[in-house]
Design an enzyme around this catalytic site. Structure first.
Site, PDB file in Angstrom:
ATOM      1  N   VAL A   9      68.964   4.471  55.802  1.00 56.80           N
ATOM      2  CA  VAL A   9      70.430   4.354  55.679  1.00 56.80           C
ATOM      3  C   VAL A   9      70.873   4.604  54.232  1.00 56.80           C
ATOM      4  O   VAL A   9      71.789   5.397  53.979  1.00 56.80           O
ATOM      5  CB  VAL A   9      70.907   2.964  56.176  1.00 56.80           C
ATOM      6  CG1 VAL A   9      72.375   2.734  55.873  1.00 56.80           C
ATOM      7  CG2 VAL A   9      70.649   2.832  57.673  1.00 56.80           C
ATOM      8  N   ARG A  83      63.963 -13.166  66.190  1.00 59.67           N
ATOM      9  CA  ARG A  83      65.167 -12.622  65.559  1.00 59.67           C
ATOM     10  C   ARG A  83      65.686 -13.586  64.497  1.00 59.67           C
ATOM     11  O   ARG A  83      66.210 -13.170  63.468  1.00 59.67           O
ATOM     12  CB  ARG A  83      66.241 -12.382  66.614  1.00 59.67           C
ATOM     13  CG  ARG A  83      65.970 -11.144  67.426  1.00 59.67           C
ATOM     14  CD  ARG A  83      67.040 -10.895  68.438  1.00 59.67           C
ATOM     15  NE  ARG A  83      68.250 -10.374  67.804  1.00 59.67           N
ATOM     16  CZ  ARG A  83      69.352 -10.081  68.473  1.00 59.67           C
ATOM     17  NH1 ARG A  83      69.401 -10.253  69.767  1.00 59.67           N
ATOM     18  NH2 ARG A  83      70.408  -9.616  67.846  1.00 59.67           N
ATOM     19  N   ASN A 115      71.804  -5.461  58.552  1.00 57.83           N
ATOM     20  CA  ASN A 115      72.082  -6.248  59.767  1.00 57.83           C
ATOM     21  C   ASN A 115      71.329  -7.566  59.797  1.00 57.83           C
ATOM     22  O   ASN A 115      70.234  -7.645  59.217  1.00 57.83           O
ATOM     23  CB  ASN A 115      71.684  -5.420  60.994  1.00 57.83           C
ATOM     24  CG  ASN A 115      72.786  -4.449  61.381  1.00 57.83           C
ATOM     25  OD1 ASN A 115      73.963  -4.786  61.305  1.00 57.83           O
ATOM     26  ND2 ASN A 115      72.406  -3.249  61.796  1.00 57.83           N
ATOM     27  N   VAL A 117      75.067  -7.563  60.057  1.00 53.56           N
ATOM     28  CA  VAL A 117      75.937  -7.350  58.899  1.00 53.56           C
ATOM     29  C   VAL A 117      76.996  -8.439  58.738  1.00 53.56           C
ATOM     30  O   VAL A 117      77.300  -8.831  57.606  1.00 53.56           O
ATOM     31  CB  VAL A 117      76.560  -5.930  58.944  1.00 53.56           C
ATOM     32  CG1 VAL A 117      77.467  -5.733  60.134  1.00 53.56           C
ATOM     33  CG2 VAL A 117      77.300  -5.628  57.662  1.00 53.56           C
ATOM     34  N   ASP A 143      81.247   1.500  64.677  1.00 50.79           N
ATOM     35  CA  ASP A 143      81.535   1.299  66.113  1.00 50.79           C
ATOM     36  C   ASP A 143      82.883   1.930  66.465  1.00 50.79           C
ATOM     37  O   ASP A 143      83.039   2.518  67.543  1.00 50.79           O
ATOM     38  CB  ASP A 143      81.581  -0.199  66.450  1.00 50.79           C
ATOM     39  CG  ASP A 143      80.416  -0.946  65.847  1.00 50.79           C
ATOM     40  OD1 ASP A 143      79.553  -1.426  66.578  1.00 50.79           O
ATOM     41  OD2 ASP A 143      80.366  -1.037  64.595  1.00 50.79           O
ATOM     42  N   ARG A 146      82.420   5.568  66.808  1.00 48.59           N
ATOM     43  CA  ARG A 146      81.755   5.872  68.092  1.00 48.59           C
ATOM     44  C   ARG A 146      82.767   5.772  69.231  1.00 48.59           C
ATOM     45  O   ARG A 146      82.763   6.606  70.144  1.00 48.59           O
ATOM     46  CB  ARG A 146      80.616   4.876  68.343  1.00 48.59           C
ATOM     47  CG  ARG A 146      79.416   5.122  67.446  1.00 48.59           C
ATOM     48  CD  ARG A 146      78.398   4.006  67.554  1.00 48.59           C
ATOM     49  NE  ARG A 146      77.168   4.341  66.853  1.00 48.59           N
ATOM     50  CZ  ARG A 146      76.304   3.459  66.391  1.00 48.59           C
ATOM     51  NH1 ARG A 146      76.528   2.165  66.533  1.00 48.59           N
ATOM     52  NH2 ARG A 146      75.209   3.864  65.781  1.00 48.59           N
ATOM     53  N   HIS A 170      79.657  -6.601  64.723  1.00 45.94           N
ATOM     54  CA  HIS A 170      78.966  -5.314  64.849  1.00 45.94           C
ATOM     55  C   HIS A 170      77.725  -5.635  65.696  1.00 45.94           C
ATOM     56  O   HIS A 170      76.673  -5.963  65.176  1.00 45.94           O
ATOM     57  CB  HIS A 170      78.590  -4.789  63.463  1.00 45.94           C
ATOM     58  CG  HIS A 170      77.637  -3.615  63.493  1.00 45.94           C
ATOM     59  ND1 HIS A 170      77.956  -2.411  64.036  1.00 45.94           N
ATOM     60  CD2 HIS A 170      76.366  -3.491  63.039  1.00 45.94           C
ATOM     61  CE1 HIS A 170      76.925  -1.578  63.928  1.00 45.94           C
ATOM     62  NE2 HIS A 170      75.939  -2.221  63.326  1.00 45.94           N
ATOM     63  N   THR A 226      69.052   4.368  63.283  1.00 50.53           N
ATOM     64  CA  THR A 226      70.234   5.238  63.154  1.00 50.53           C
ATOM     65  C   THR A 226      70.520   5.426  61.670  1.00 50.53           C
ATOM     66  O   THR A 226      70.341   4.482  60.895  1.00 50.53           O
ATOM     67  CB  THR A 226      71.465   4.599  63.819  1.00 50.53           C
ATOM     68  OG1 THR A 226      71.906   3.506  63.012  1.00 50.53           O
ATOM     69  CG2 THR A 226      71.166   4.102  65.222  1.00 50.53           C
TER      70      THR A 226
HETATM   71  N1  LIG Z   1      75.999  -2.039  59.507  1.00 52.14           N
HETATM   72  C1  LIG Z   1      75.740  -0.911  60.155  1.00 52.14           C
HETATM   73  O1  LIG Z   1      76.641  -0.266  60.738  1.00 52.14           O
HETATM   74  C2  LIG Z   1      74.301  -0.439  60.170  1.00 52.14           C
HETATM   75  C3  LIG Z   1      73.940   0.756  60.804  1.00 52.14           C
HETATM   76  C4  LIG Z   1      72.610   1.155  60.763  1.00 52.14           C
HETATM   77  C5  LIG Z   1      71.659   0.354  60.133  1.00 52.14           C
HETATM   78  N2  LIG Z   1      72.048  -0.807  59.550  1.00 52.14           N
HETATM   79  C6  LIG Z   1      71.107  -1.696  58.860  1.00 52.14           C
HETATM   80  O2  LIG Z   1      70.832  -1.191  57.569  1.00 52.14           O
HETATM   81  C7  LIG Z   1      69.597  -1.774  57.111  1.00 52.14           C
HETATM   82  C8  LIG Z   1      68.714  -0.682  56.520  1.00 52.14           C
HETATM   83  O3  LIG Z   1      68.267   0.180  57.546  1.00 52.14           O
HETATM   84  P1  LIG Z   1      67.211   1.331  57.228  1.00 52.14           P
HETATM   85  O4  LIG Z   1      67.007   2.079  58.478  1.00 52.14           O
HETATM   86  O5  LIG Z   1      67.616   2.034  55.975  1.00 52.14           O
HETATM   87  O6  LIG Z   1      65.906   0.441  56.913  1.00 52.14           O
HETATM   88  P2  LIG Z   1      64.659   0.880  56.020  1.00 52.14           P
HETATM   89  O7  LIG Z   1      63.561  -0.065  56.352  1.00 52.14           O
HETATM   90  O8  LIG Z   1      64.443   2.341  56.150  1.00 52.14           O
HETATM   91  O9  LIG Z   1      65.158   0.595  54.517  1.00 52.14           O
HETATM   92  C9  LIG Z   1      65.321  -0.681  54.000  1.00 52.14           C
HETATM   93  C10 LIG Z   1      64.870  -0.628  52.542  1.00 52.14           C
HETATM   94  O10 LIG Z   1      65.185  -1.880  51.913  1.00 52.14           O
HETATM   95  C11 LIG Z   1      64.183  -2.075  50.931  1.00 52.14           C
HETATM   96  N3  LIG Z   1      64.185  -3.483  50.508  1.00 52.14           N
HETATM   97  C12 LIG Z   1      63.725  -4.562  51.181  1.00 52.14           C
HETATM   98  N4  LIG Z   1      63.921  -5.670  50.430  1.00 52.14           N
HETATM   99  C13 LIG Z   1      64.520  -5.283  49.285  1.00 52.14           C
HETATM  100  C14 LIG Z   1      64.991  -5.974  48.131  1.00 52.14           C
HETATM  101  N5  LIG Z   1      64.880  -7.299  48.020  1.00 52.14           N
HETATM  102  N6  LIG Z   1      65.548  -5.248  47.132  1.00 52.14           N
HETATM  103  C15 LIG Z   1      65.643  -3.898  47.230  1.00 52.14           C
HETATM  104  N7  LIG Z   1      65.210  -3.195  48.295  1.00 52.14           N
HETATM  105  C16 LIG Z   1      64.665  -3.876  49.307  1.00 52.14           C
HETATM  106  C17 LIG Z   1      62.905  -1.645  51.607  1.00 52.14           C
HETATM  107  O11 LIG Z   1      61.891  -1.352  50.657  1.00 52.14           O
HETATM  108  C18 LIG Z   1      63.372  -0.404  52.384  1.00 52.14           C
HETATM  109  O12 LIG Z   1      63.156   0.784  51.652  1.00 52.14           O
HETATM  110  C19 LIG Z   1      68.993  -2.459  58.335  1.00 52.14           C
HETATM  111  O13 LIG Z   1      69.251  -3.850  58.259  1.00 52.14           O
HETATM  112  C20 LIG Z   1      69.739  -1.837  59.501  1.00 52.14           C
HETATM  113  O14 LIG Z   1      69.763  -2.681  60.640  1.00 52.14           O
HETATM  114  C21 LIG Z   1      73.338  -1.211  59.536  1.00 52.14           C
END
Ligand SMILES: NC(=O)c1ccc[n+]([C@@H]2O[C@H](COP(=O)([O-])OP(=O)(O)OC[C@H]3O[C@@H](n4cnc5c(N)ncnc54)[C@H](O)[C@@H]3O)[C@@H](O)[C@H]2O)c1
Length: 321
Positions: A9, A83, A115, A117, A143, A146, A170, A226
């Site tokens: 992301v 969870r 999340n 979030v 959302d 979408r 969300h 995603t």
């Molecule tokens: N809010 C939304 O609409 C939405 C949509 C999609 C994904 N998300 C959320 O976004 C988050 C990231 O998703 P992703 O696919 O990029 O995950 P990912 O695992 O690819 O990336 C997460 C990154 O965070 C890093 N990280 C962990 N702890 C850390 C810290 N203390 N300091 C700095 N970096 C740290 C990890 O090393 C990793 O690279 C997830 O929680 C996912 O559920 C939110």
């Protein structure tokens, strides 16, 4: 600006943002230094093809003069992990990051994306002690996009002429605000009556709202996570803040009586400016939508309760009529 978390992301957001020309500087910070460096180099090699922007690996000290900080950092579920245990780990990560942002005396607007979030936005805002408009979540902006897409496909109308909002969590308890939905200014009730394409438009609406809710599950089944649409949604939020646009977006904001709710953060229509949430738009929802929003808030509050936050971070009181 700084993006914390350079995973799928964070890096896709950085890519989209770089192409938009909105930011002069994008700093990527990740607990995994090698990942951050790899993403920075890969993005920086595209400099010749997008507007000028300084892309670099960020340090915690960069929080101090950032205008905007997005937090996409998080942990993935471990095998056998509940969870709740995952939520507790991510809440700890967000509190640590927010604590460091505060320590650096940052005057940034902070947008939480990790999340769940809405819960993590609540935790971050309470941890900061800052005005609630400055610590917000990406909420239901994705959302709502979408929802607009699916309505546009169903009705055969350009998505840009479809105005529609998802409110609340969300997640599974999100609420399709049909009362706020219009196509080119025509309220959905009138539009459906005029269109006559659906045999049973109430059933069609139910299916569309359900499909919006299940979108992420389908994508995760297909490819594991995603990242594209969320990257674009975050760029839209960044534009509203960096360009002081006063845009109406359903970000997650801590409520203090709006919609008869408080002590919870969830997606509601907000005016977003360089200050963050300038104001929350109070919409008179019909009883079924107001009740669904209250239910969504109650689910989030239950999860916040399970976190057992220290008393100074836990100021939940719900006022519901
Ligand atoms: N809010 C939304 O609409 C939405 C949509 C999609 C994904 N998300 C959320 O976004 C988050 C990231 O998703 P992703 O696919 O990029 O995950 P990912 O695992 O690819 O990336 C997460 C990154 O965070 C890093 N990280 C962990 N702890 C850390 C810290 N203390 N300091 C700095 N970096 C740290 C990890 O090393 C990793 O690279 C997830 O929680 C996912 O559920 C939110």
């Amino acid at each position: 600006m700084v993006i914390v978390g350079a995973g799928a992301v964070g890096s896709t957001f950085a890519y989209t943002l770089a192409q938009s020309g909105l930011a002069d500087e994008i700093g990527l910070l990740d607990a995994n230094h090698e990942l951050a460096m790899g993403q920075v180099l890969d993005l920086a090699h595209g400099q010749a093809f997008f507007p000028s922007v300084h892309i670099h690996e960020a340090q915690k000290t960069d929080y101090a003069d950032a205008h905007l900080i997005f937090i996409t950092a998080g942990s993935k579920q471990r095998p056998g992990e509940s969870r709740l245990a995952l939520l507790q780990r991510n809440a700890k990560i967000i509190q640590d990051i927010m604590g460091e942002i505060v320590r650096q005396n940052s005057s940034a607007v902070v947008v939480v994306v990790t999340n769940p979030v809405d819960i993590l936005t609540y935790v971050a805002q309470k941890r900061s002690g800052w005005p609630r408009g400055r610590v917000i979540g990406s909420g239901t902006v994705l959302d709502s996009a979408r929802f607009r897409y699916l309505l546009s496909q169903h009705c055969g109308v350009d998505v840009h002429n479809v105005h529609a909002y998802i409110l609340g969590e969300h997640g599974d308890s999100e609420v399709a605000a049909w009362s706020m939905t219009n196509l080119a200014g025509v309220p959905i009730e009138e539009y459906c009556a005029l269109c006559g394409k659906c045999e049973d438009w109430e059933e069609s609406r139910r299916k569309i709202a359900e499909a919006v809710k299940n979108s992420a599950y389908h994508i995760i089944d297909y490819k594991g996570a995603t990242w594209f649409a969320v990257g674009l949604a975050l760029t839209r939020i960044a534009a509203a803040i960096l360009r002081n646009q006063n845009s109406a977006l359903t970000v997650s904001a801590v409520l203090e009586g709006e919609y008869n709710l408080s002590g919870v953060s969830l997606g509601v229509p907000c005016i977003l400016s360089q200050k963050g949430v300038e104001r929350i738009l109070q919409v008179n929802l019909p009883p079924e939508e107001q009740n669904a929003l209250a239910k969504s808030a109650a689910i989030l509050q239950e999860m916040i309760a399970q976190l057992n936050l220290p008393a100074h971070l836990d100021t939940r009181t719900t006022k519901r009529k």
